[in-house]
Design a protein around this motif. Sequence first.
Motif, PDB file in Angstrom:
ATOM      1  N   ARG A   3       0.987  -2.276   9.011  1.00  0.00           N
ATOM      2  CA  ARG A   3       0.677  -3.314   8.019  1.00  0.00           C
ATOM      3  C   ARG A   3       1.523  -4.556   8.223  1.00  0.00           C
ATOM      4  O   ARG A   3       1.018  -5.692   8.218  1.00  0.00           O
ATOM      5  CB  ARG A   3       0.913  -2.761   6.609  1.00  0.00           C
ATOM      6  CG  ARG A   3       0.843  -3.843   5.523  1.00  0.00           C
ATOM      7  CD  ARG A   3       1.456  -3.388   4.209  1.00  0.00           C
ATOM      8  NE  ARG A   3       1.874  -4.538   3.425  1.00  0.00           N
ATOM      9  CZ  ARG A   3       1.442  -4.811   2.200  1.00  0.00           C
ATOM     10  NH1 ARG A   3       0.578  -4.019   1.617  1.00  0.00           N
ATOM     11  NH2 ARG A   3       1.885  -5.868   1.555  1.00  0.00           N
ATOM     12  N   ASN A   4       2.821  -4.379   8.424  1.00  0.00           N
ATOM     13  CA  ASN A   4       3.733  -5.525   8.477  1.00  0.00           C
ATOM     14  C   ASN A   4       3.432  -6.461   9.634  1.00  0.00           C
ATOM     15  O   ASN A   4       3.698  -7.663   9.555  1.00  0.00           O
ATOM     16  CB  ASN A   4       5.178  -5.044   8.563  1.00  0.00           C
ATOM     17  CG  ASN A   4       5.663  -4.429   7.267  1.00  0.00           C
ATOM     18  OD1 ASN A   4       4.987  -4.515   6.242  1.00  0.00           O
ATOM     19  ND2 ASN A   4       6.817  -3.780   7.303  1.00  0.00           N
ATOM     20  N   GLY A   5       2.870  -5.945  10.716  1.00  0.00           N
ATOM     21  CA  GLY A   5       2.565  -6.797  11.847  1.00  0.00           C
ATOM     22  C   GLY A   5       1.262  -7.548  11.734  1.00  0.00           C
ATOM     23  O   GLY A   5       0.955  -8.392  12.581  1.00  0.00           O
ATOM     24  N   ALA A   6       0.484  -7.262  10.678  1.00  0.00           N
ATOM     25  CA  ALA A   6      -0.841  -7.859  10.562  1.00  0.00           C
ATOM     26  C   ALA A   6      -1.098  -8.545   9.232  1.00  0.00           C
ATOM     27  O   ALA A   6      -2.114  -9.235   9.084  1.00  0.00           O
ATOM     28  CB  ALA A   6      -1.905  -6.790  10.783  1.00  0.00           C
ATOM     29  N   VAL A   7      -0.199  -8.398   8.265  1.00  0.00           N
ATOM     30  CA  VAL A   7      -0.431  -8.893   6.902  1.00  0.00           C
ATOM     31  C   VAL A   7       0.626  -9.917   6.520  1.00  0.00           C
ATOM     32  O   VAL A   7       1.824  -9.705   6.721  1.00  0.00           O
ATOM     33  CB  VAL A   7      -0.420  -7.722   5.891  1.00  0.00           C
ATOM     34  CG1 VAL A   7      -0.550  -8.250   4.461  1.00  0.00           C
ATOM     35  CG2 VAL A   7      -1.541  -6.737   6.211  1.00  0.00           C
ATOM     36  N   THR A   8       0.166 -11.048   5.944  1.00  0.00           N
ATOM     37  CA  THR A   8       1.059 -12.086   5.449  1.00  0.00           C
ATOM     38  C   THR A   8       0.716 -12.373   3.994  1.00  0.00           C
ATOM     39  O   THR A   8      -0.446 -12.689   3.685  1.00  0.00           O
ATOM     40  CB  THR A   8       0.901 -13.384   6.259  1.00  0.00           C
ATOM     41  OG1 THR A   8       1.152 -13.109   7.642  1.00  0.00           O
ATOM     42  CG2 THR A   8       1.879 -14.447   5.781  1.00  0.00           C
ATOM     43  N   PRO A   9       1.673 -12.246   3.049  1.00  0.00           N
ATOM     44  CA  PRO A   9       1.391 -12.592   1.651  1.00  0.00           C
ATOM     45  C   PRO A   9       0.911 -14.038   1.536  1.00  0.00           C
ATOM     46  O   PRO A   9       1.395 -14.935   2.238  1.00  0.00           O
ATOM     47  CB  PRO A   9       2.740 -12.402   0.961  1.00  0.00           C
ATOM     48  CG  PRO A   9       3.470 -11.425   1.830  1.00  0.00           C
ATOM     49  CD  PRO A   9       3.051 -11.751   3.226  1.00  0.00           C
ATOM     50  N   HIS A  10      -0.046 -14.257   0.621  1.00  0.00           N
ATOM     51  CA  HIS A  10      -0.635 -15.587   0.484  1.00  0.00           C
ATOM     52  C   HIS A  10      -1.017 -15.818  -0.978  1.00  0.00           C
ATOM     53  O   HIS A  10      -2.185 -15.922  -1.345  1.00  0.00           O
ATOM     54  CB  HIS A  10      -1.868 -15.715   1.384  1.00  0.00           C
ATOM     55  CG  HIS A  10      -2.407 -17.098   1.510  1.00  0.00           C
ATOM     56  ND1 HIS A  10      -1.715 -18.127   2.105  1.00  0.00           N
ATOM     57  CD2 HIS A  10      -3.604 -17.624   1.128  1.00  0.00           C
ATOM     58  CE1 HIS A  10      -2.438 -19.221   2.088  1.00  0.00           C
ATOM     59  NE2 HIS A  10      -3.597 -18.958   1.496  1.00  0.00           N
ATOM     60  N   GLY A  11      -0.003 -15.844  -1.837  1.00  0.00           N
ATOM     61  CA  GLY A  11      -0.260 -16.016  -3.250  1.00  0.00           C
ATOM     62  C   GLY A  11      -0.349 -14.698  -3.976  1.00  0.00           C
ATOM     63  O   GLY A  11      -0.176 -13.631  -3.397  1.00  0.00           O
ATOM     64  N   ASP A  12      -0.657 -14.755  -5.259  1.00  0.00           N
ATOM     65  CA  ASP A  12      -0.686 -13.579  -6.112  1.00  0.00           C
ATOM     66  C   ASP A  12      -1.816 -12.638  -5.720  1.00  0.00           C
ATOM     67  O   ASP A  12      -3.002 -12.968  -5.866  1.00  0.00           O
ATOM     68  CB  ASP A  12      -0.846 -14.018  -7.572  1.00  0.00           C
ATOM     69  CG  ASP A  12      -0.734 -12.849  -8.532  1.00  0.00           C
ATOM     70  OD1 ASP A  12      -0.016 -11.881  -8.196  1.00  0.00           O
ATOM     71  OD2 ASP A  12      -1.371 -12.901  -9.595  1.00  0.00           O
ATOM     72  N   GLU A  13      -1.448 -11.460  -5.196  1.00  0.00           N
ATOM     73  CA  GLU A  13      -2.395 -10.422  -4.795  1.00  0.00           C
ATOM     74  C   GLU A  13      -3.438 -10.922  -3.793  1.00  0.00           C
ATOM     75  O   GLU A  13      -4.574 -10.438  -3.752  1.00  0.00           O
ATOM     76  CB  GLU A  13      -3.072  -9.800  -6.016  1.00  0.00           C
ATOM     77  CG  GLU A  13      -2.105  -9.023  -6.897  1.00  0.00           C
ATOM     78  CD  GLU A  13      -2.806  -8.188  -7.948  1.00  0.00           C
ATOM     79  OE1 GLU A  13      -4.017  -8.434  -8.192  1.00  0.00           O
ATOM     80  OE2 GLU A  13      -2.158  -7.295  -8.516  1.00  0.00           O
TER      81      GLU A  13
END
Length: 279
Positions: free
Chosen positions: A204-214
């Motif tokens: 997950r960490n290598g493919a996901v970037t937070p972008h605002g609330d949920e």
Amino acid sequence: MAEPFSIKNKLTLMTEPAAAGHRMILSGISLRTGGTSRAPFASLNLGLHVGDDRENVVANRRKAAEEIGFSLERWVCAQQVHGTNIARVTGECAGAGATSPDTAVKNVDGLFTTEPDLLLALCFADCVPVYFYSKQPAAVGLMHCGWRGTVRLGAVRMVETMCRTLDLVPEDIYAVIGPAIAGADYEVDQTVIDEVSKLGRGIRNGAVTPHGDEHYLLDLQALNRAVLIRAGVPQEQIQVTGYKTSVFPELFYSYRKDHGRTGRMMGFIGMKNKGEGTS
């Protein structure tokens, strides 16, 4: 690692042919240019299921077939359902779905074969085409991986299916991850990320970037590479293209960028016997 695809003509991106015994493996993806379809499908739409004029699509497919070197009568297409089912195809399947979706291989998102002179062909417009091949025995496969197919490990299932069926091990598999939507342009909600998270924090960490609330940005190419490595495919045998469907609108259809009303590229892979002319 070097870019695996190059523009060979105004109709296709192609990888360099790979040798597998007495066969040559040819793979690539069509571009959106050089066809006869009109907006919003302009111009080389190869999808028969998107509402375009059927005669235009078939004409586009025949034009692409001539450039690729496999006659349309040797194409094998699938009724893609965003799943992970895979079919092994033989010469008896030649022409399936080539001129009508009604004759496509039903309810699958992956195809593989050990037979030459068959072109495995699937439609794409942001989802990830993952190409597979082995050298001994010579075999090729193609998987359609949207977010559902990716988190359900469609690419891994192709590796497992080829290994089980052909008496291979993952180290025998080569994979190429083709053009797909850029992670920076693919915003998803918590529901999707909850499914991604089931694959493990490292993936997950290598493919996901937070972008605002949920909300998050999801890199489907990176996700497929990570699950293939976990499945045992050597990372040096996995190539990832730098081409993104959402970044190059002059080259590719993008379902998201085009707001759902657009054409489809065709990802393809097949084998020819060395010295054999194309048809």
